[in-house]
Design an enzyme around this catalytic site. Structure first.
Site, PDB file in Angstrom:
ATOM      1  N   HIS A  67      30.577 -43.907  21.685  1.00  0.00           N
ATOM      2  CA  HIS A  67      30.237 -43.054  22.238  1.00  0.00           C
ATOM      3  C   HIS A  67      29.579 -41.920  21.462  1.00  0.00           C
ATOM      4  CE1 HIS A  67      31.879 -39.470  24.038  1.00  0.00           C
ATOM      5  NE2 HIS A  67      31.739 -38.559  23.418  1.00  0.00           N
ATOM      6  N   MET A  86      37.285 -32.929  28.801  1.00  0.00           N
ATOM      7  CA  MET A  86      37.262 -32.721  27.624  1.00  0.00           C
ATOM      8  C   MET A  86      38.887 -32.542  27.502  1.00  0.00           C
ATOM      9  SD  MET A  86      34.439 -33.482  26.276  1.00  0.00           S
ATOM     10  CE  MET A  86      35.335 -32.430  24.453  1.00  0.00           C
TER      11      MET A  86
HETATM   12  C1  DX5 Z   1      34.359 -33.337  20.157  1.00  0.00           C
HETATM   13  C2  DX5 Z   1      33.516 -35.140  20.805  1.00  0.00           C
HETATM   14  C3  DX5 Z   1      34.407 -35.821  20.791  1.00  0.00           C
HETATM   15  C4  DX5 Z   1      35.446 -36.166  19.214  1.00  0.00           C
HETATM   16  C5  DX5 Z   1      36.647 -37.432  20.011  1.00  0.00           C
HETATM   17  O1  DX5 Z   1      33.611 -32.155  20.764  1.00  0.00           O
HETATM   18  O2  DX5 Z   1      33.087 -34.429  21.807  1.00  0.00           O
HETATM   19  O3  DX5 Z   1      34.067 -37.345  20.892  1.00  0.00           O
HETATM   20  O4  DX5 Z   1      34.463 -36.466  18.356  1.00  0.00           O
HETATM   21  O5  DX5 Z   1      37.339 -37.343  18.172  1.00  0.00           O
HETATM   22  P1  DX5 Z   1      38.671 -37.500  18.267  1.00  0.00           P
HETATM   23  O6  DX5 Z   1      39.273 -38.797  18.869  1.00  0.00           O
HETATM   24  O7  DX5 Z   1      38.797 -37.470  17.048  1.00  0.00           O
HETATM   25  O8  DX5 Z   1      39.058 -36.493  18.785  1.00  0.00           O
HETATM   26 ZN    ZN Z   2      32.660 -36.458  22.934  1.00  0.00          ZN
END
Ligand code: DX5
Ligand code: ZN
Length: 229
Positions: free
Chosen positions: A34, A143
């Site tokens: 990702h 999200m």
């Molecule tokens: C947030 C990002 C996510 C995030 C995920 O804006 O899109 O992909 O980095 O990281 P964690 O798992 O640390 O919340």
């Molecule tokens: Zn992300």
């Protein structure tokens, strides 16, 4: 495995040795990479772009095959970057509908560039964005934090929203036979991944929960145990 995909967010990786981090996390059992793109405009943070995607492309290999690079665009405008990411080796490109004035055009642009396409909904973004777009989507990304930073806490009301999108996607699949993935992003860890899967997610982004640990295999194995797989 095909059913559940674990997609580590390299946002929390060690950027000084990103190629190795990508290799290591795939060896540890991750499925996709990702790739979080932030522009200091759509979100108040600045990360990485097509150059870095191109640089990690040769390291994103799983079982001798190219692994999916799952590009999450938190940028505005979107369209200008799409061909650059396609050329840089992205396999899937997702964007936030409110960041593009012509969502249908952007989705077609992504597909015309040979990539899979996804729409991203923030915690407070309504589901109606899916009403006229499903036929162009390979993935819906929900999200579970507000975009912009890694390491935030999972927002509990997302669970209900996952279930609502799951119902929509199941109905769509029953009507058309097309399967659209449901990915969740933000604050996912070993402790909550089972609940997120139970609500209907099949694809899980995790940044800090994986890259914050010394042994990636241990975390990913623990996640798979929680997923019952
Ligand atoms: C947030 C990002 C996510 C995030 C995920 O804006 O899109 O992909 O980095 O990281 P964690 O798992 O640390 O919340
Ligand atoms: Zn992300």
């Amino acid at each position: 495995n095909k059913q559940f995909v674990i997609a580590p967010s390299i946002l929390s990786a060690d950027f000084a040795c990103l190629g190795k981090e990508v290799q290591d996390v795939l060896l540890a059992g991750a499925d996709w990479i990702h790739f979080d793109v932030m522009d200091n405009h759509y979100v108040p943070n600045l990360t990485i772009g097509p150059l870095v995607c191109e640089a990690i492309r040769p390291y994103a290999i799983k079982d001798g095959q190219p692994a999916m690079i799952d590009v999450h665009l938190m940028v505005e405008p979107v369209d200008r970057l799409v061909p650059d990411f396609a050329k840089a080796g992205a396999n899937l490109i997702s964007f936030h509908p409110e960041a593009s004035p012509h969502v249908n055009r952007t989705l077609n642009l992504i597909r015309d560039q040979g990539c899979q396409a996804g729409l991203v909904l923030n915690p407070a973004t309504p589901l109606h964005h899916l009403d006229h777009t499903l036929e162009l989507l390979d993935l819906v990304l929900l999200m579970s934090v507000n975009p912009g930073f890694g390491g935030q806490s999972f927002i509990p009301s997302t669970i209900e929203k996952i279930a609502q999108v799951r119902a929509k996607l199941d109905q769509y699949q029953a009507e058309t036979g097309r399967h659209i993935r449901l990915e969740v992003d933000g604050g996912i860890k070993v402790d909550n991944i089972a609940q997120i899967a139970k609500a209907g997610a099949d694809t899980f982004v995790a940044g800090l929960a994986i890259f914050g640990k010394d042994n990636y295999t241990t975390v990913i194995d623990a996640m798979r145990v929680e997923l019952g797989k």
